[in-house]
Design a protein around this motif. Structure first.
Motif, PDB file in Angstrom:
ATOM      1  N   GLU A  90       3.526   4.995  -7.383  1.00 44.25           N
ATOM      2  CA  GLU A  90       2.070   5.131  -7.316  1.00 44.25           C
ATOM      3  C   GLU A  90       1.396   4.705  -8.619  1.00 44.25           C
ATOM      4  O   GLU A  90       1.765   5.153  -9.705  1.00 44.25           O
ATOM      5  CB  GLU A  90       1.686   6.574  -6.996  1.00 44.25           C
ATOM      6  CG  GLU A  90       0.215   6.761  -6.740  1.00 44.25           C
ATOM      7  CD  GLU A  90      -0.151   8.174  -6.326  1.00 44.25           C
ATOM      8  OE1 GLU A  90      -1.346   8.422  -6.081  1.00 44.25           O
ATOM      9  OE2 GLU A  90       0.740   9.045  -6.252  1.00 44.25           O
TER      10      GLU A  90
ATOM     11  N   TYR B 226       0.838  -1.208   0.000  1.00 45.41           N
ATOM     12  CA  TYR B 226       0.000   0.000   0.000  1.00 45.41           C
ATOM     13  C   TYR B 226       0.870   1.254   0.000  1.00 45.41           C
ATOM     14  O   TYR B 226       0.624   2.183  -0.762  1.00 45.41           O
ATOM     15  CB  TYR B 226      -0.965   0.008   1.192  1.00 45.41           C
ATOM     16  CG  TYR B 226      -1.994   1.094   1.055  1.00 45.41           C
ATOM     17  CD1 TYR B 226      -3.155   0.875   0.327  1.00 45.41           C
ATOM     18  CD2 TYR B 226      -1.790   2.357   1.610  1.00 45.41           C
ATOM     19  CE1 TYR B 226      -4.099   1.880   0.164  1.00 45.41           C
ATOM     20  CE2 TYR B 226      -2.735   3.366   1.447  1.00 45.41           C
ATOM     21  CZ  TYR B 226      -3.876   3.125   0.718  1.00 45.41           C
ATOM     22  OH  TYR B 226      -4.801   4.124   0.538  1.00 45.41           O
ATOM     23  N   GLU B 227       1.880   1.284   0.831  1.00 43.81           N
ATOM     24  CA  GLU B 227       2.757   2.464   0.914  1.00 43.81           C
ATOM     25  C   GLU B 227       3.525   2.691  -0.385  1.00 43.81           C
ATOM     26  O   GLU B 227       3.742   3.826  -0.788  1.00 43.81           O
ATOM     27  CB  GLU B 227       3.742   2.317   2.081  1.00 43.81           C
ATOM     28  CG  GLU B 227       3.094   2.474   3.431  1.00 43.81           C
ATOM     29  CD  GLU B 227       4.030   2.189   4.592  1.00 43.81           C
ATOM     30  OE1 GLU B 227       5.189   1.749   4.361  1.00 43.81           O
ATOM     31  OE2 GLU B 227       3.595   2.382   5.751  1.00 43.81           O
TER      32      GLU B 227
ATOM     33  N   GLU C 154      -0.207   5.131  -1.584  1.00 47.23           N
ATOM     34  CA  GLU C 154      -0.114   6.390  -0.841  1.00 47.23           C
ATOM     35  C   GLU C 154       0.047   7.553  -1.819  1.00 47.23           C
ATOM     36  O   GLU C 154       0.627   7.400  -2.895  1.00 47.23           O
ATOM     37  CB  GLU C 154       1.096   6.378   0.108  1.00 47.23           C
ATOM     38  CG  GLU C 154       0.963   5.455   1.286  1.00 47.23           C
ATOM     39  CD  GLU C 154       0.079   5.986   2.388  1.00 47.23           C
ATOM     40  OE1 GLU C 154      -0.165   7.201   2.447  1.00 47.23           O
ATOM     41  OE2 GLU C 154      -0.387   5.156   3.181  1.00 47.23           O
ATOM     42  N   ASN C 155      -0.453   8.728  -1.427  1.00 50.61           N
ATOM     43  CA  ASN C 155      -0.204   9.920  -2.246  1.00 50.61           C
ATOM     44  C   ASN C 155       1.305  10.140  -2.282  1.00 50.61           C
ATOM     45  O   ASN C 155       1.973  10.054  -1.254  1.00 50.61           O
ATOM     46  CB  ASN C 155      -0.907  11.144  -1.659  1.00 50.61           C
ATOM     47  CG  ASN C 155      -2.408  11.035  -1.799  1.00 50.61           C
ATOM     48  OD1 ASN C 155      -2.903  10.375  -2.709  1.00 50.61           O
ATOM     49  ND2 ASN C 155      -3.128  11.667  -0.903  1.00 50.61           N
TER      50      ASN C 155
ATOM     51  N   LYS D 214      -9.134   2.680  -4.497  1.00 49.67           N
ATOM     52  CA  LYS D 214      -8.124   2.984  -3.478  1.00 49.67           C
ATOM     53  C   LYS D 214      -8.737   2.893  -2.078  1.00 49.67           C
ATOM     54  O   LYS D 214      -8.153   2.325  -1.153  1.00 49.67           O
ATOM     55  CB  LYS D 214      -7.556   4.388  -3.726  1.00 49.67           C
ATOM     56  CG  LYS D 214      -6.284   4.696  -2.996  1.00 49.67           C
ATOM     57  CD  LYS D 214      -5.850   6.128  -3.247  1.00 49.67           C
ATOM     58  CE  LYS D 214      -4.646   6.196  -4.121  1.00 49.67           C
ATOM     59  NZ  LYS D 214      -4.056   7.538  -4.176  1.00 49.67           N
TER      60      LYS D 214
ATOM     61  N   ALA E 262       3.463   8.152  -3.483  1.00 48.61           N
ATOM     62  CA  ALA E 262       4.178   6.889  -3.290  1.00 48.61           C
ATOM     63  C   ALA E 262       5.258   6.772  -4.357  1.00 48.61           C
ATOM     64  O   ALA E 262       5.110   7.316  -5.464  1.00 48.61           O
ATOM     65  CB  ALA E 262       3.205   5.718  -3.399  1.00 48.61           C
TER      66      ALA E 262
ATOM     67  N   LYS F 277      -7.783   0.258   0.857  1.00 48.47           N
ATOM     68  CA  LYS F 277      -7.343   0.723   2.180  1.00 48.47           C
ATOM     69  C   LYS F 277      -8.180   0.066   3.285  1.00 48.47           C
ATOM     70  O   LYS F 277      -7.643  -0.350   4.315  1.00 48.47           O
ATOM     71  CB  LYS F 277      -7.424   2.247   2.271  1.00 48.47           C
ATOM     72  CG  LYS F 277      -6.793   2.793   3.536  1.00 48.47           C
ATOM     73  CD  LYS F 277      -6.662   4.293   3.500  1.00 48.47           C
ATOM     74  CE  LYS F 277      -5.875   4.764   4.718  1.00 48.47           C
ATOM     75  NZ  LYS F 277      -5.561   6.178   4.654  1.00 48.47           N
TER      76      LYS F 277
END
Length: 195
Positions: A124, A113-114, A118-119, A132, A121, A136
């Motif tokens: 990404e 996820y990270e 993530e914004n 999303k 990332a 999460k």
């Protein structure tokens, strides 16, 4: 001179990525060239797929992804388009689904996820807001299927978009050149020059 000035105006990270990409592609192509030389070992020969093998990749996207040479060529292509995060995410999900220890699920899920959601990332992926959010929420109780929705969306994106461009790319075209045709063309050219 104009080209140098244009390159100077690009951000450094773009230039570094381009240099890295060029190096990776040249290594891939050198391995392919080396493997076509009969003087090299059988191990070197395995670095390049057979013509039949490469032609099978046209049949389905799954055939491409399940073939080690196909996957390597597709990754090189995505890197050339600066979209390698898609295949890397898909592969991370495949690896995640093979996690045997339930204790490792949570940390692996958090890392994926990270890295991909993530914004800002590092890798990404382009996933819609709803997917999303669902992903999460799935992390609250990690299971082997918590990334399935996102992975399926990325798979579909690659299949519908990147795969068709890959089949038209110079990377794929180079792999599907018939070596017999080029030998025949060279022989006929040399015969014409002798007449």
């Amino acid at each position: 001179m104009k080209m140098c000035k244009a390159l100077e105006s690009l951000p450094n990270n773009c230039l570094e990525r381009a240099k890295g990409l060029k190096a990776r592609l040249s290594i891939f192509l050198q391995k392919s060239d080396a493997s076509s030389n009969p003087g090299h070992s059988s191990k070197a020969y395995k670095l390049r797929p057979s013509l039949e093998e490469a032609l099978e990749w046209r049949e389905t996207f799954d055939k491409l992804l399940t073939n080690k040479h196909g996957l390597a060529a597709f990754r090189a292509f995505l890197k050339s388009e600066f979209s390698e995060e898609n295949i890397e995410f898909w592969l991370a999900c495949e690896d995640y689904k093979n996690t045997k220890s339930s204790a490792k699920l949570s940390s692996k899920a958090k890392n994926i996820y990270e890295e991909y959601f993530e914004n800002d990332a590092p890798k990404e992926v382009n996933i819609d807001h709803e997917t999303k959010k669902i992903t999460k929420n799935n992390l609250l109780h990690p299971s082997l299927s918590c990334f399935d929705l996102a992975q399926n969306k990325i798979y579909t994106l690659m299949e519908k978009d990147s795969y068709s461009r890959f089949l038209k790319s110079s990377i794929y075209q180079e792999l599907t050149k018939n070596p017999m045709c080029s030998c025949i063309q060279k022989q006929s050219s040399s015969q014409k020059s002798h007449t």
